[in-house]
Design a protein around this motif. Structure first.
Motif, PDB file in Angstrom:
ATOM      1  N   ILE A 164       0.866  -1.190   0.000  1.00 43.66           N
ATOM      2  CA  ILE A 164       0.000   0.000   0.000  1.00 43.66           C
ATOM      3  C   ILE A 164       0.903   1.240   0.000  1.00 43.66           C
ATOM      4  CG2 ILE A 164      -2.069  -0.985   1.070  1.00 43.66           C
ATOM      5  CD1 ILE A 164      -1.018  -0.110   3.790  1.00 43.66           C
ATOM      6  N   PRO A 165       0.374   2.404  -0.375  1.00 44.64           N
ATOM      7  CA  PRO A 165       1.225   3.600  -0.380  1.00 44.64           C
ATOM      8  C   PRO A 165       1.476   4.070   1.058  1.00 44.64           C
ATOM      9  CG  PRO A 165      -1.033   4.189  -0.919  1.00 44.64           C
ATOM     10  CD  PRO A 165      -1.003   2.692  -0.816  1.00 44.64           C
ATOM     11  N   PRO A 166       2.654   4.644   1.334  1.00 40.12           N
ATOM     12  CA  PRO A 166       2.924   5.125   2.692  1.00 40.12           C
ATOM     13  C   PRO A 166       1.941   6.219   3.089  1.00 40.12           C
ATOM     14  CG  PRO A 166       4.617   5.920   1.154  1.00 40.12           C
ATOM     15  CD  PRO A 166       3.761   4.926   0.411  1.00 40.12           C
ATOM     16  N   VAL A 167       1.589   7.058   2.116  1.00 36.53           N
ATOM     17  CA  VAL A 167       0.569   8.107   2.265  1.00 36.53           C
ATOM     18  C   VAL A 167       0.040   8.321   0.844  1.00 36.53           C
ATOM     19  CG1 VAL A 167       1.846   9.337   4.093  1.00 36.53           C
ATOM     20  CG2 VAL A 167       2.139  10.041   1.734  1.00 36.53           C
ATOM     21  N   GLY A 168      -1.103   8.971   0.713  1.00 30.35           N
ATOM     22  CA  GLY A 168      -1.545   9.383  -0.623  1.00 30.35           C
ATOM     23  C   GLY A 168      -2.111   8.248  -1.454  1.00 30.35           C
ATOM     24  N   TRP A 169      -2.078   8.480  -2.735  1.00 31.27           N
ATOM     25  CA  TRP A 169      -2.795   7.647  -3.723  1.00 31.27           C
ATOM     26  C   TRP A 169      -1.877   6.662  -4.444  1.00 31.27           C
ATOM     27  CZ3 TRP A 169      -7.550   6.707  -5.959  1.00 31.27           C
ATOM     28  CH2 TRP A 169      -7.551   6.181  -7.258  1.00 31.27           C
ATOM     29  N   MET A 170      -2.367   5.444  -4.694  1.00 33.24           N
ATOM     30  CA  MET A 170      -1.665   4.435  -5.502  1.00 33.24           C
ATOM     31  C   MET A 170      -2.607   3.902  -6.570  1.00 33.24           C
ATOM     32  SD  MET A 170      -0.641   0.622  -4.100  1.00 33.24           S
ATOM     33  CE  MET A 170       1.019   0.910  -3.543  1.00 33.24           C
TER      34      MET A 170
ATOM     35  N   TRP B 179      -3.227  -3.817  -9.655  1.00 30.61           N
ATOM     36  CA  TRP B 179      -3.805  -2.786  -8.786  1.00 30.61           C
ATOM     37  C   TRP B 179      -5.063  -3.384  -8.164  1.00 30.61           C
ATOM     38  CZ3 TRP B 179      -7.101   1.793 -10.928  1.00 30.61           C
ATOM     39  CH2 TRP B 179      -7.464   2.643  -9.891  1.00 30.61           C
ATOM     40  N   PHE B 180      -5.120  -3.387  -6.845  1.00 32.93           N
ATOM     41  CA  PHE B 180      -6.265  -3.900  -6.099  1.00 32.93           C
ATOM     42  C   PHE B 180      -7.232  -2.715  -5.967  1.00 32.93           C
ATOM     43  CE2 PHE B 180      -6.903  -7.096  -2.324  1.00 32.93           C
ATOM     44  CZ  PHE B 180      -8.191  -7.338  -2.761  1.00 32.93           C
ATOM     45  N   GLY B 181      -7.724  -2.263  -7.119  1.00 32.01           N
ATOM     46  CA  GLY B 181      -8.550  -1.060  -7.128  1.00 32.01           C
ATOM     47  C   GLY B 181      -9.232  -0.924  -8.459  1.00 32.01           C
ATOM     48  N   MET B 182      -9.935   0.168  -8.633  1.00 33.49           N
ATOM     49  CA  MET B 182     -10.706   0.383  -9.853  1.00 33.49           C
ATOM     50  C   MET B 182     -10.938   1.874 -10.014  1.00 33.49           C
ATOM     51  SD  MET B 182     -12.124  -0.885 -12.449  1.00 33.49           S
ATOM     52  CE  MET B 182     -11.698  -2.599 -12.111  1.00 33.49           C
ATOM     53  N   TRP B 183     -11.032   2.319 -11.269  1.00 30.42           N
ATOM     54  CA  TRP B 183     -11.343   3.726 -11.541  1.00 30.42           C
ATOM     55  C   TRP B 183     -12.815   4.005 -11.262  1.00 30.42           C
ATOM     56  CZ3 TRP B 183      -7.385   6.618 -11.568  1.00 30.42           C
ATOM     57  CH2 TRP B 183      -6.168   6.182 -12.110  1.00 30.42           C
ATOM     58  N   GLU B 184     -13.071   5.237 -10.876  1.00 29.23           N
ATOM     59  CA  GLU B 184     -14.443   5.738 -10.741  1.00 29.23           C
ATOM     60  C   GLU B 184     -15.303   4.933  -9.772  1.00 29.23           C
ATOM     61  OE1 GLU B 184     -15.750   6.133 -14.890  1.00 29.23           O
ATOM     62  OE2 GLU B 184     -13.643   6.645 -15.242  1.00 29.23           O
ATOM     63  N   VAL B 185     -14.694   4.476  -8.698  1.00 28.57           N
ATOM     64  CA  VAL B 185     -15.471   3.871  -7.602  1.00 28.57           C
ATOM     65  C   VAL B 185     -14.981   4.516  -6.313  1.00 28.57           C
ATOM     66  CG1 VAL B 185     -15.732   1.654  -8.797  1.00 28.57           C
ATOM     67  CG2 VAL B 185     -13.835   1.954  -7.177  1.00 28.57           C
ATOM     68  N   PRO B 186     -15.786   4.472  -5.239  1.00 27.50           N
ATOM     69  CA  PRO B 186     -15.300   5.043  -3.982  1.00 27.50           C
ATOM     70  C   PRO B 186     -14.120   4.241  -3.429  1.00 27.50           C
ATOM     71  CG  PRO B 186     -17.671   4.503  -3.880  1.00 27.50           C
ATOM     72  CD  PRO B 186     -17.145   3.914  -5.147  1.00 27.50           C
ATOM     73  N   HIS B 187     -13.176   4.938  -2.816  1.00 25.27           N
ATOM     74  CA  HIS B 187     -12.091   4.288  -2.067  1.00 25.27           C
ATOM     75  C   HIS B 187     -12.240   4.767  -0.621  1.00 25.27           C
ATOM     76  CE1 HIS B 187     -10.509   4.220  -6.238  1.00 25.27           C
ATOM     77  NE2 HIS B 187     -10.048   3.041  -5.872  1.00 25.27           N
ATOM     78  N   PRO B 188     -13.016   4.037   0.194  1.00 24.95           N
ATOM     79  CA  PRO B 188     -13.391   4.557   1.515  1.00 24.95           C
ATOM     80  C   PRO B 188     -12.214   4.911   2.431  1.00 24.95           C
ATOM     81  CG  PRO B 188     -14.776   2.714   0.938  1.00 24.95           C
ATOM     82  CD  PRO B 188     -13.704   2.783  -0.115  1.00 24.95           C
ATOM     83  N   GLU B 189     -11.015   4.404   2.148  1.00 25.98           N
ATOM     84  CA  GLU B 189      -9.871   4.753   2.998  1.00 25.98           C
ATOM     85  C   GLU B 189      -9.333   6.148   2.685  1.00 25.98           C
ATOM     86  OE1 GLU B 189      -9.885   2.507   0.565  1.00 25.98           O
ATOM     87  OE2 GLU B 189      -7.918   2.164  -0.344  1.00 25.98           O
ATOM     88  N   ASP B 190      -9.857   6.792   1.635  1.00 27.27           N
ATOM     89  CA  ASP B 190      -9.244   8.078   1.258  1.00 27.27           C
ATOM     90  C   ASP B 190      -9.365   9.128   2.379  1.00 27.27           C
ATOM     91  OD1 ASP B 190     -11.938   8.625   0.873  1.00 27.27           O
ATOM     92  OD2 ASP B 190     -11.764   9.024  -1.277  1.00 27.27           O
ATOM     93  N   VAL B 191     -10.435   9.052   3.158  1.00 29.60           N
ATOM     94  CA  VAL B 191     -10.560  10.013   4.273  1.00 29.60           C
ATOM     95  C   VAL B 191      -9.496   9.774   5.351  1.00 29.60           C
ATOM     96  CG1 VAL B 191     -13.028  10.427   3.978  1.00 29.60           C
ATOM     97  CG2 VAL B 191     -12.269   8.543   5.443  1.00 29.60           C
ATOM     98  N   ASP B 192      -8.848   8.615   5.295  1.00 29.39           N
ATOM     99  CA  ASP B 192      -7.806   8.279   6.283  1.00 29.39           C
ATOM    100  C   ASP B 192      -6.420   8.732   5.844  1.00 29.39           C
ATOM    101  OD1 ASP B 192      -9.862   7.053   7.626  1.00 29.39           O
ATOM    102  OD2 ASP B 192      -9.249   5.006   7.125  1.00 29.39           O
ATOM    103  N   GLY B 193      -6.306   9.315   4.650  1.00 27.05           N
ATOM    104  CA  GLY B 193      -5.003   9.835   4.215  1.00 27.05           C
ATOM    105  C   GLY B 193      -4.272   8.947   3.217  1.00 27.05           C
ATOM    106  N   TRP B 194      -4.942   7.933   2.707  1.00 24.12           N
ATOM    107  CA  TRP B 194      -4.295   7.067   1.703  1.00 24.12           C
ATOM    108  C   TRP B 194      -5.395   6.426   0.858  1.00 24.12           C
ATOM    109  CZ3 TRP B 194      -4.660   1.512   1.570  1.00 24.12           C
ATOM    110  CH2 TRP B 194      -5.442   0.967   2.613  1.00 24.12           C
ATOM    111  N   ALA B 195      -5.023   5.846  -0.293  1.00 26.99           N
ATOM    112  CA  ALA B 195      -5.995   5.125  -1.115  1.00 26.99           C
ATOM    113  C   ALA B 195      -5.267   4.219  -2.091  1.00 26.99           C
ATOM    114  CB  ALA B 195      -6.875   6.096  -1.894  1.00 26.99           C
ATOM    115  N   GLY B 196      -5.767   3.001  -2.216  1.00 30.46           N
ATOM    116  CA  GLY B 196      -5.227   2.086  -3.221  1.00 30.46           C
ATOM    117  C   GLY B 196      -4.266   1.075  -2.641  1.00 30.46           C
ATOM    118  N   ALA B 197      -4.171  -0.074  -3.321  1.00 30.44           N
ATOM    119  CA  ALA B 197      -3.336  -1.176  -2.842  1.00 30.44           C
ATOM    120  C   ALA B 197      -2.965  -2.057  -4.022  1.00 30.44           C
ATOM    121  CB  ALA B 197      -4.119  -1.997  -1.810  1.00 30.44           C
ATOM    122  N   MET B 198      -2.043  -2.968  -3.766  1.00 26.04           N
ATOM    123  CA  MET B 198      -1.723  -4.027  -4.723  1.00 26.04           C
ATOM    124  C   MET B 198      -2.389  -5.316  -4.241  1.00 26.04           C
ATOM    125  SD  MET B 198       0.208  -2.915  -7.119  1.00 26.04           S
ATOM    126  CE  MET B 198       0.330  -1.127  -7.237  1.00 26.04           C
ATOM    127  N   THR B 199      -2.707  -6.218  -5.182  1.00 25.68           N
ATOM    128  CA  THR B 199      -3.181  -7.550  -4.791  1.00 25.68           C
ATOM    129  C   THR B 199      -2.010  -8.335  -4.195  1.00 25.68           C
ATOM    130  OG1 THR B 199      -2.570  -8.491  -6.936  1.00 25.68           O
ATOM    131  CG2 THR B 199      -4.823  -7.614  -6.716  1.00 25.68           C
TER     132      THR B 199
END
Ligand code: FRU
Length: 479
Positions: free
Chosen positions: A46-52, A305-325
């Motif tokens: 996962i990213p240390p901070v911010g978006w991945m 990328w354990f993620g998808m475009w144009e969907v909510p990433h609920p962790e974004d309010v916590d200061g990070w978003a996105g992960a690898m499988t």
């Protein structure tokens, strides 16, 4: 003494002011303290901070696996792309490294890495914002490293400037070596908006010759093919890519964009790729995109990328978003690719939290777990994974009437037929805000992010007793 104290406090190590790389690392270090840990994954990169987003430059160099990723440190949404970087000796234990590429005039879009003698070479798309339509332009850039940590951009960038039809969408170079040549596949589109993949070759990674259009949508396969990859697997050739704009068809193509593969035959003399099997999705979950593979020790390993475009990433309010499988090993059996967790995943198992027959006991997991279970496929199997204090609920179900496995995340269903080869066992990996389900030998895989309140609990709702082994998994990535 006072004088000494004054000097040692008053004259700290001189800060290299104006060094953007160092300032970025300091920013990341400070910002980390503000992150809410509740959804932080413990054994996924996962990213240390911010978006991945996409994995980039997945490779093996000087005794370490390297994984880079699309990274925007300054907010938990997409922004001008950097390349974040982690390394690992074994594909499970990851160490954070300094950010490898920072945007300058170009944003550092997706790309790959190869090892040329002693040098690690990154090949990525530089996206420029320009002031004439379509307001962006994409060309291919190089960066070099002798230690796998510090990267210098090539002063002759860009090395590859225009798709043969002049399309500004010309991105995500994936390079490999065959014989004396380096080959690259690049994602692009036709003038009438059909996705395609272009093939080039080079002797020195700097000057490239266009060879052919390796694959192209006939009209139903989307308007843009992102993140192409091309490799041999068990004697056949695979074009793996992430097409944008596929229309949903029944159970298929339910995500914003899809990732899948075409199996075919390829000839290095004519450069012709002859498809033999139609496009198939490679993962059936809600959050899976932009794959990249790498071969080491005869094994073809995939990361996405354990993620998808144009969907909510609920962790974004916590200061990070996105992960690898988690990392998966590929194998071709018949006309399909099987995906299995890499064998090193076994080293994450800690205590065995439950073992034996599983009827209505509730299994509880503090954030992480692996559940291996078996049941009778003539009968329904149904498992509920949910937060102990609410949040997402995910039902995993096998329906013998339809022969389908489904993963229902709080009402959003993904499903597909499962034709077991041999093994009828299931492996379910759960982490603080994710689950990955592998059926049989990896015939069917679902990757889905899910967000519990509190820890996880898992209940067997099947009208049958299952046999189960459940483990806690250890942390293997930085907090
Ligand atoms: C895929 C993608 C790539 C691009 C990158 C930008 O998710 O759109 O095509 O290089 O993300 O971050």
């Amino acid at each position: 003494l006072l004088l000494f104290a004054f000097f040692s406090i008053g004259y700290p190590e001189p800060l290299k002011r104006g060094d953007p790389k160092q300032e970025l690392e300091e920013y990341i270090e400070n910002k980390k303290a503000e992150i809410n840990p509740r959804y932080r994954l413990q054994y996924h990169v996962i990213p240390p901070v911010g978006w991945m987003n996409d994995p980039n430059g997945f490779s093996y160099y000087k005794g370490q696996y390297h994984l880079f990723y699309q990274f925007y440190p300054y907010d938990s949404v997409w922004g001008p792309m950097h390349w974040g970087h982690v390394t690992s000796p074994n594909l499970v234990d990851w160490t954070q490294q300094p950010t490898a590429l920072l945007p300058e005039e170009e944003m550092c879009f997706s790309g790959s890495a190869v090892v040329d003698e002693d040098t690690m070479v990154l090949i990525y798309t530089g996206r420029l914002i320009i002031n004439v339509e379509p307001f962006y332009n994409e060309t291919q850039y190089l960066a070099f490293s002798d230690d796998g940590i510090n990267f210098e951009k090539y002063e002759g960038n860009p090395v590859l400037t225009r798709a043969p039809n002049g399309s500004p969408d010309f991105r995500d170079p994936k390079v490999w070596k065959h014989g004396d040549y380096w080959y690259v596949v690049i994602g692009s589109k036709t003038e009438d908006e059909r996705g395609r993949v272009l093939l080039y070759r080079s002797l020195d990674l700097i000057s490239w010759d266009f060879l052919t259009v390796l694959g192209e949508s006939s009209g139903t396969m989307g308007y843009m093919w992102e993140c192409p990859d091309f490799f041999e697997l068990n004697g056949r050739y695979v074009l793996l890519m992430s097409p944008q704009g596929l229309e949903p068809q029944g159970d298929r193509y339910k995500n914003t964009h899809q990732t899948g593969y075409i199996i075919g035959n390829f000839n290095y003399e004519t450069f012709e790729f002859v498809p033999e099997v139609d496009f198939q999705e490679i993962d059936f979950g809600h959050d899976f995109y932009a794959t990249q593979t790498s071969e080491h020790n005869g094994k073809r390993i995939l990361i996405a990328w354990f993620g998808m475009w144009e969907v909510p990433h609920p962790e974004d309010v916590d200061g990070w978003a996105g992960a690898m499988t988690i990392f998966r090993e590929l194998e071709m059996v018949g006309d399909r690719i099987l995906m299995k967790p890499v064998e090193q995943m076994l080293t994450l198992r800690e205590e065995n939290v439950f073992s034996g027959t599983w009827s209505n006991e509730v299994l509880e997991f503090q954030k992480t777990g692996e559940i291996v279970f078996n049941g009778d496929l003539d009968n329904v199997i149904e498992i509920l994974i949910e937060g102990k204090e609410g949040g997402d609920q995910v039902w995993i179900k096998w329906d013998p009437q339809t022969g389908k496995v489904s993963v229902n995340r709080s009402g959003e269903v993904r499903q597909v037929e499962w034709l077991p080869i041999d093994s009828r066992s299931w492996r379910l990996f759960i982490d603080s805000s994710s689950l990955e389900l592998f059926c049989g030998e990896g015939e069917v895989v679902f990757s889905t992010r899910a967000y519990p309140n509190g820890d996880w609990k898992v209940t067997n709702l099947s009208p049958q007793i299952l046999s189960v082994e459940a483990y806690k998994l250890r942390r293997s990535v930085p907090e």
